[in-house]
Design a protein around this motif. Structure first.
Motif, PDB file in Angstrom:
ATOM      1  N   GLU A 186      99.203   2.703   3.918  1.00  0.00           N
ATOM      2  CA  GLU A 186     100.377   1.846   3.868  1.00  0.00           C
ATOM      3  C   GLU A 186     100.448   1.025   2.585  1.00  0.00           C
ATOM      4  O   GLU A 186     101.346   0.191   2.445  1.00  0.00           O
ATOM      5  CB  GLU A 186     100.382   0.900   5.077  1.00  0.00           C
ATOM      6  CG  GLU A 186     100.382   1.596   6.431  1.00  0.00           C
ATOM      7  CD  GLU A 186     101.583   2.504   6.620  1.00  0.00           C
ATOM      8  OE1 GLU A 186     102.645   2.206   6.011  1.00  0.00           O
ATOM      9  OE2 GLU A 186     101.470   3.505   7.350  1.00  0.00           O
ATOM     10  N   ASN A 191     102.816   4.704  -1.092  1.00  0.00           N
ATOM     11  CA  ASN A 191     104.245   4.925  -0.861  1.00  0.00           C
ATOM     12  C   ASN A 191     104.936   5.431  -2.122  1.00  0.00           C
ATOM     13  O   ASN A 191     105.804   6.307  -2.055  1.00  0.00           O
ATOM     14  CB  ASN A 191     104.900   3.627  -0.393  1.00  0.00           C
ATOM     15  CG  ASN A 191     104.442   3.229   1.002  1.00  0.00           C
ATOM     16  OD1 ASN A 191     104.151   4.093   1.844  1.00  0.00           O
ATOM     17  ND2 ASN A 191     104.364   1.925   1.264  1.00  0.00           N
ATOM     18  N   ARG A 194     104.114   9.024  -2.492  1.00  0.00           N
ATOM     19  CA  ARG A 194     104.819   9.823  -1.491  1.00  0.00           C
ATOM     20  C   ARG A 194     106.291  10.005  -1.877  1.00  0.00           C
ATOM     21  O   ARG A 194     106.833  11.123  -1.799  1.00  0.00           O
ATOM     22  CB  ARG A 194     104.707   9.149  -0.121  1.00  0.00           C
ATOM     23  CG  ARG A 194     105.247   9.997   1.024  1.00  0.00           C
ATOM     24  CD  ARG A 194     105.224   9.249   2.338  1.00  0.00           C
ATOM     25  NE  ARG A 194     103.887   8.860   2.712  1.00  0.00           N
ATOM     26  CZ  ARG A 194     103.476   7.590   2.836  1.00  0.00           C
ATOM     27  NH1 ARG A 194     104.316   6.584   2.582  1.00  0.00           N
ATOM     28  NH2 ARG A 194     102.242   7.327   3.196  1.00  0.00           N
TER      29      ARG A 194
END
Length: 300
Positions: A186, A191, A194
């Motif tokens: 997280e 992120n 991703r």
């Protein structure tokens, strides 16, 4: 005047945290260097010295029995007519080979399973955690004793022991790696990776793995200790292949032939001292590298 003195003091003074790092860094380096030195002596000695003998130390009746310490037999001979020193050298080598090989297999499986479960999540993580929890609850040593007694009839090869240790020894490491990956997935940089289109494999190997690398190295070293200790315990009770020199088999024969009662102290004391020193080297290397990596992350 006061301002000038303060500036001069500020130039020559350091923060308490920086001073603490400077004080502890040499000690950490000393612990790591001492552990690596001990391991280097054992590894180099056990792998190089066998080239200087043509005698198979596991063969019985080669020498006269129960000879004292001498220049020809550094630790004397045992009640089986074997040279204790050369048997010990080969025992350390075989135990290290078994420990490193099995530890490598356990580390690879636990790292792959833990990282994939922690990052992917969902039903895959729940399924993996179900399997991990099932293996974690299994007491390894009693299960190994039962398996080796039934399948191998108490005379197990290294292959059987190694495979059994890998099957029942990967779960603890996988659980810890999974929790580390779970906390990292997280993070903002994960992120960003991703959303930029990076594949799951690239994120796990390039983004998450570097953060758990230090733990994996420490766990690899600790697993070597666990494997050697477990094989020694199995050998002492006669469930390993005691004809092959290992740190456990040498103790098995020494206890079987009552080394203390017949006055062969070196037969029993030498492998115990070697095992303690080897475990000390593994422990110092593990904790030293753990502290070194932690200090490096703190300084960075």
């Amino acid at each position: 005047m006061n301002l000038t003195l303060r500036l001069r003091r500020g130039r020559h003074s350091a923060s308490p945290s920086a001073l603490a790092v400077k004080r502890t860094k040499p000690m950490r380096n000393l612990r790591l260097k001492l552990g690596i030195t001990i391991l280097a002596i054992f590894v180099l000695g056990s792998f190089i010295l066998p080239f200087f003998t043509s005698v198979d130390p596991s063969q019985q009746g080669i020498y006269l029995k129960n000879l004292p310490l001498s220049g020809q037999h550094l630790l004397g001979t045992n009640a089986l007519g074997q040279d204790i020193f050369w048997f010990l050298v080969f025992a350390i080598r075989n135990s290290l080979l078994l420990g490193i090989t099995v530890s490598l297999g356990i580390t690879v499986i636990s790292t792959f399973v833990g990282l994939s479960a922690g990052y992917i999540g969902g039903w895959y993580e729940r399924l993996i955690m179900l399997v991990i929890d099932a293996f974690v609850t299994i007491p390894i040593l009693p299960i190994l004793m039962i398996i080796l007694s039934v399948l191998a009839h108490g005379n197990s090869s290294f292959l059987v022991i190694g495979v059994a240790l890998v099957i029942f020894g990967w779960a603890w490491g996988a659980r810890t790696v999974r929790s580390m990956a779970l906390s990292l997935r997280e993070r903002e940089f994960i992120n960003m990776a991703r959303f930029s289109g990076a594949s799951t494999f690239n994120i796990i190997t390039s983004e998450i793995f570097p953060y758990v690398y230090a733990y994996i190295v420490v766990n690899f070293i600790n697993t070597i200790l666990f494997v050697i200790n477990t094989e020694a315990a199995l050998a002492v009770i006669g469930l390993s292949k005691v004809e092959v020199p290992t740190l456990g088999s040498i103790l098995f024969w020494a206890l079987n032939y009552n080394a203390l009662l017949i006055g062969q102290l070196s037969w029993l004391v030498a492998p115990i001292v070697a095992t303690v020193l080897l475990f000390l080297g593994l422990f110092l290397t593990s904790t030293g590298y753990n502290e070194f990596s932690a200090a490096r992350r703190g300084v960075a």
